[in-house]
Design an enzyme around this catalytic site. Structure first.
Site, short mmCIF file in Angstrom:
data_model
loop_
_atom_site.label_atom_id
_atom_site.label_comp_id
_atom_site.label_asym_id
_atom_site.label_seq_id
_atom_site.Cartn_x
_atom_site.Cartn_y
_atom_site.Cartn_z
N PHE A 152 0.81 -1.22 0.00
CA PHE A 152 0.00 0.00 0.00
C PHE A 152 0.84 1.27 0.00
O PHE A 152 0.37 2.33 -0.40
CB PHE A 152 -0.93 0.02 1.23
CG PHE A 152 -0.27 0.46 2.50
CD1 PHE A 152 -0.13 1.82 2.80
CD2 PHE A 152 0.27 -0.45 3.41
CE1 PHE A 152 0.52 2.24 3.97
CE2 PHE A 152 0.91 -0.04 4.56
CZ PHE A 152 1.04 1.31 4.84
N LYS A 176 -0.95 -6.72 -9.35
CA LYS A 176 -1.94 -6.90 -8.26
C LYS A 176 -1.59 -5.85 -7.21
O LYS A 176 -0.72 -6.05 -6.37
CB LYS A 176 -1.82 -8.32 -7.69
CG LYS A 176 -3.08 -8.88 -7.04
CD LYS A 176 -3.64 -8.10 -5.89
CE LYS A 176 -2.90 -8.26 -4.58
NZ LYS A 176 -3.40 -7.32 -3.54
N GLU A 179 -5.03 -3.70 -1.95
CA GLU A 179 -6.47 -3.41 -1.94
C GLU A 179 -6.79 -2.14 -1.16
O GLU A 179 -7.90 -1.64 -1.21
CB GLU A 179 -7.26 -4.62 -1.42
CG GLU A 179 -6.89 -5.12 -0.04
CD GLU A 179 -5.71 -6.12 -0.03
OE1 GLU A 179 -4.68 -5.83 -0.68
OE2 GLU A 179 -5.81 -7.14 0.66
N SER A 229 5.32 -6.98 3.40
CA SER A 229 5.89 -7.31 4.71
C SER A 229 6.67 -8.62 4.64
O SER A 229 6.46 -9.45 3.75
CB SER A 229 4.76 -7.42 5.74
OG SER A 229 3.84 -8.39 5.30
N CYS A 284 9.51 1.95 3.42
CA CYS A 284 10.42 0.85 3.75
C CYS A 284 11.83 1.37 3.98
O CYS A 284 12.68 0.65 4.49
CB CYS A 284 10.42 -0.19 2.65
SG CYS A 284 11.00 0.50 1.11
N GLU A 384 9.17 -4.07 13.12
CA GLU A 384 8.89 -3.04 12.13
C GLU A 384 7.54 -2.42 12.49
O GLU A 384 6.51 -3.09 12.47
CB GLU A 384 8.81 -3.63 10.72
CG GLU A 384 8.48 -2.55 9.71
CD GLU A 384 8.35 -3.05 8.27
OE1 GLU A 384 7.79 -4.14 8.05
OE2 GLU A 384 8.82 -2.32 7.37
P1 NAD Z 1 1.51 -6.59 2.98
O1 NAD Z 1 2.54 -7.65 3.10
O2 NAD Z 1 0.36 -6.61 3.93
O3 NAD Z 1 0.86 -6.62 1.51
C1 NAD Z 1 1.65 -6.64 0.34
C2 NAD Z 1 0.87 -7.32 -0.77
O4 NAD Z 1 0.61 -8.68 -0.38
C3 NAD Z 1 -0.49 -6.68 -1.03
O5 NAD Z 1 -0.72 -6.65 -2.42
C4 NAD Z 1 -1.46 -7.60 -0.32
O6 NAD Z 1 -2.73 -7.65 -0.94
C5 NAD Z 1 -0.78 -8.96 -0.40
N1 NAD Z 1 -1.09 -9.82 0.75
C6 NAD Z 1 -1.36 -9.42 2.02
N2 NAD Z 1 -1.59 -10.50 2.80
C7 NAD Z 1 -1.45 -11.58 2.01
C8 NAD Z 1 -1.56 -13.00 2.25
N3 NAD Z 1 -1.85 -13.48 3.44
N4 NAD Z 1 -1.34 -13.82 1.21
C9 NAD Z 1 -1.04 -13.35 -0.01
N5 NAD Z 1 -0.93 -12.02 -0.28
C10 NAD Z 1 -1.12 -11.15 0.71
O7 NAD Z 1 2.28 -5.19 3.04
P2 NAD Z 1 1.67 -3.73 3.14
O8 NAD Z 1 1.14 -3.52 4.52
O9 NAD Z 1 0.79 -3.45 1.98
O10 NAD Z 1 2.99 -2.85 2.94
C11 NAD Z 1 3.88 -2.53 3.97
C12 NAD Z 1 5.03 -3.49 4.04
O11 NAD Z 1 5.73 -3.50 2.80
C13 NAD Z 1 6.06 -3.10 5.10
O12 NAD Z 1 6.48 -4.27 5.73
C14 NAD Z 1 7.19 -2.50 4.27
O13 NAD Z 1 8.47 -2.56 4.85
C15 NAD Z 1 7.14 -3.34 3.05
N6 NAD Z 1 7.77 -2.67 1.93
C16 NAD Z 1 9.01 -3.10 1.59
C17 NAD Z 1 9.67 -2.49 0.56
C18 NAD Z 1 11.03 -2.94 0.16
O14 NAD Z 1 11.54 -2.43 -0.82
N7 NAD Z 1 11.67 -3.86 0.85
C19 NAD Z 1 9.07 -1.41 -0.13
C20 NAD Z 1 7.80 -1.00 0.25
C21 NAD Z 1 7.16 -1.64 1.30
#
Ligand code: NAD
Length: 499
Positions: A152, A176, A179, A229, A284, A384
């Site tokens: 997000f 994808k 959401e 994450s 991040c 985090e």
């Molecule tokens: P998230 O892991 O909740 O979601 C990321 C994606 O995975 C979304 O598209 C989501 O719909 C999908 N998703 C969520 N739960 C899932 C599941 N159980 N099974 C399959 N798919 C699933 O992350 P977020 O809250 O949207 O974003 C924040 C996180 O992203 C933080 O941990 C941040 O550090 C990380 N991030 C990392 C970088 C990097 O470059 N390393 C960059 C941006 C964000």
């Protein structure tokens, strides 16, 4: 739901409602109001979008580099002209302030600009007479449909870390998005169509874990670029590779900044505030742990506190420095870490729970929070948090500071503030982190370098964009050629040798 829009999928160059009938609310974090509903794909919807990407692949793969580059240039021009529109969409669903949203789009645009050089990036090598009258050349070819699963916090930039190069290299894409802020993806899909990209090359699949799971198992998908994450990154990497896909899965972070005693404390304090509280800490590459070395700690904390208290918190469309958090649940989760830090004995220097925001009462507000005397076993340090919470850990020496950074399970970004070139040089050599800033608090590499962390911050061995991106979205072929003449005749069952 009256007065709200439905945010659909994008398939074959047009909007696609899908048949699942499942919807999830999309909220404006600055008002707390539901502004739309996003379609959530079921397996059948997911397959329809993936099939479109698979059907478009053969023709796009064989489209000339000249034509592909023209489309990329057109996309870049349109994006540059109209990026304010995209920034407004980001602010409305993510909450970050407009200038920050515009900055995100600009960093994404840099990858589009890098991808415009694809004819040069894809050039192979040629060796004449590798053996007598035998030539060898190499080339890189696209993989097929690529899945991009994004978080997000950067609804435009993170997808743009991947799709410009994926498309430029001749692949097709299924994006994808999160959401929580799904509209940016559709805006970018419309822009691609306007730029002349053939239908089916760029597709958007809205949804949650059901859509992700189909992307991970569907045989048409050849590679997955995931950002999110750490637990989900681990899962995506394991499931995607188990199904024979190439996967790069970028995970979470806990970024440290070390401030050495010789640093300019005013410049370091500015940097800590910018990197700790920009985008409400939902980056991040945000700095969430400040490691103050030696006797400077009191003075540095005072300077950071003074600056933090001047920040304007409010609606991102107004004159604010920092917006709300993305959802109420996330806001409460972040606040619970402040509670836990306080309960564990840390010193609350600036308490964001008491914020007065310039915005609607139901916005998801949490002010910037500075917590001093944090120790490494406190949850505010270990986890985090992904919010506007800057923890200060006090140590006596550089070695202790380095040990803290290197003990972290994450290795995304880090920074050191010092005027001592020798100390900085030692740090860049010794630190176990993928992206390092020397007097630069958020060291996000330029598009022509690659972005990625170490340890639990990245699964897979390829970072995003730069030449690693080109390699991720292509596979190599080496061709050995001989044009037969009578001198090549005769039987010889031995292993070919170069003569
Ligand atoms: P998230 O892991 O909740 O979601 C990321 C994606 O995975 C979304 O598209 C989501 O719909 C999908 N998703 C969520 N739960 C899932 C599941 N159980 N099974 C399959 N798919 C699933 O992350 P977020 O809250 O949207 O974003 C924040 C996180 O992203 C933080 O941990 C941040 O550090 C990380 N991030 C990392 C970088 C990097 O470059 N390393 C960059 C941006 C964000």
């Amino acid at each position: 739901m009256s007065g709200t829009k439905t945010i659909n999928h994008w398939l074959d160059g047009k909007l696609f409602e899908g048949a699942s009938g499942l919807l999830a609310p999309v909220t404006n974090p600055a008002t707390g109001r539901v502004t739309g509903e996003v379609a959530l794909a079921d397996v059948a919807d997911s397959r329809a979008v993936i099939d479109a990407a698979a059907a478009a692949f053969p023709a796009w793969r064989d489209t000339s580099l000249a034509k592909r580059t023209q489309v990329l240039f057109a996309f870049r021009e349109l994006l540059n002209e109209r990026k304010h529109e995209l920034a407004e969409i980001i602010t409305a669903e993510h909450g970050k302030v407009l200038s920050d949203a515009l900055g995100e789009v600009t960093r994404g645009q840099e990858v589009v600009e890098f991808a415009c050089g694809i004819p040069h990036l894809l050039k192979g090598a040629f060796s004449e007479n590798a053996s007598t009258k035998v030539d060898v050349h190499s080339m890189r070819q696209p993989l097929g449909p690529i899945a991009i699963i994004s978080p997000f916090n950067f609804p435009a930039m993170v997808p743009m870390w991947f799709f410009p190069l994926a498309i430029a290299a001749g692949n097709t894409v299924v994006l994808k998005p999160s959401e929580k802020d799904p509209s940016a993806a559709i805006w970018m899909a419309e822009l691609w169509a306007e730029a002349g990209l053939p239908p089916g090359v760029f597709n958007v699949l809205q949804g949650d874990r059901t859509a992700v799971n189909e992307l991970l198992v569907n045989p048409s998908i050849k590679a997955v670029s995931f950002v999110g994450s750490t637990p989900i990154a681990q899962y995506v990497y394991a499931a995607g590779t188990a199904h024979g896909k190439r996967v790069q899965a970028l995970g979470g972070a806990k970024n440290h900044a070390i401030v050495l005693p010789d640093a300019d404390l005013d410049l370091a304090a500015d940097a800590m505030v910018n990197a700790g509280f920009g985008s409400a800490g939902e980056r991040c590459m945000a700095i969430s742990a400040l490691v103050a070395v030696g006797e400077i700690a009191d003075e540095l904390v005072a300077k950071i506190a003074e600056r933090t208290r001047t920040l304007k918190i409010g609606d991102g469309t107004r004159d604010s420095d920092m917006g709300p958090l993305v959802t109420k649940t996330h806001r409460d989760h972040v606040a619970s870490y402040i509670d836990a830090g306080e309960a564990a004995g840390a010193t609350l220097v600036v308490d964001g729970r008491e914020v007065q925001a310039d915005g609607a009462a139901d916005g998801f507000w949490l002010g910037p929070t500075l917590i001093d005397n944090v120790t490494p076993e406190m949850s505010v340090y270990t986890d985090e948090i992904f919010g506007p919470v800057l923890s200060v850990v006090r140590v006596e020496t550089y070695d202790e500071a380095l040990q803290l950074v290197n003990s972290s399970p994450f290795g995304n970004g880090t920074a050191i503030f010092t005027n001592d070139g020798g100390a900085a040089r030692r740090f860049q050599n010794e630190v176990e982190v993928g992206m390092v800033g020397i007097n630069v608090p958020i060291p996000v590499p330029m598009a022509y370098y690659s972005f990625g962390g170490w340890k639990n911050s990245l699964y897979g061995d390829t970072h995003a964009h730069g030449m690693e991106g080109v390699h991720f979205f292509t596979r190599a072929k080496a061709v050995t050629t001989r044009w037969l003449d009578p001198s090549h005749g005769g039987l010889n069952l031995g292993f070919p040798q170069n003569i």
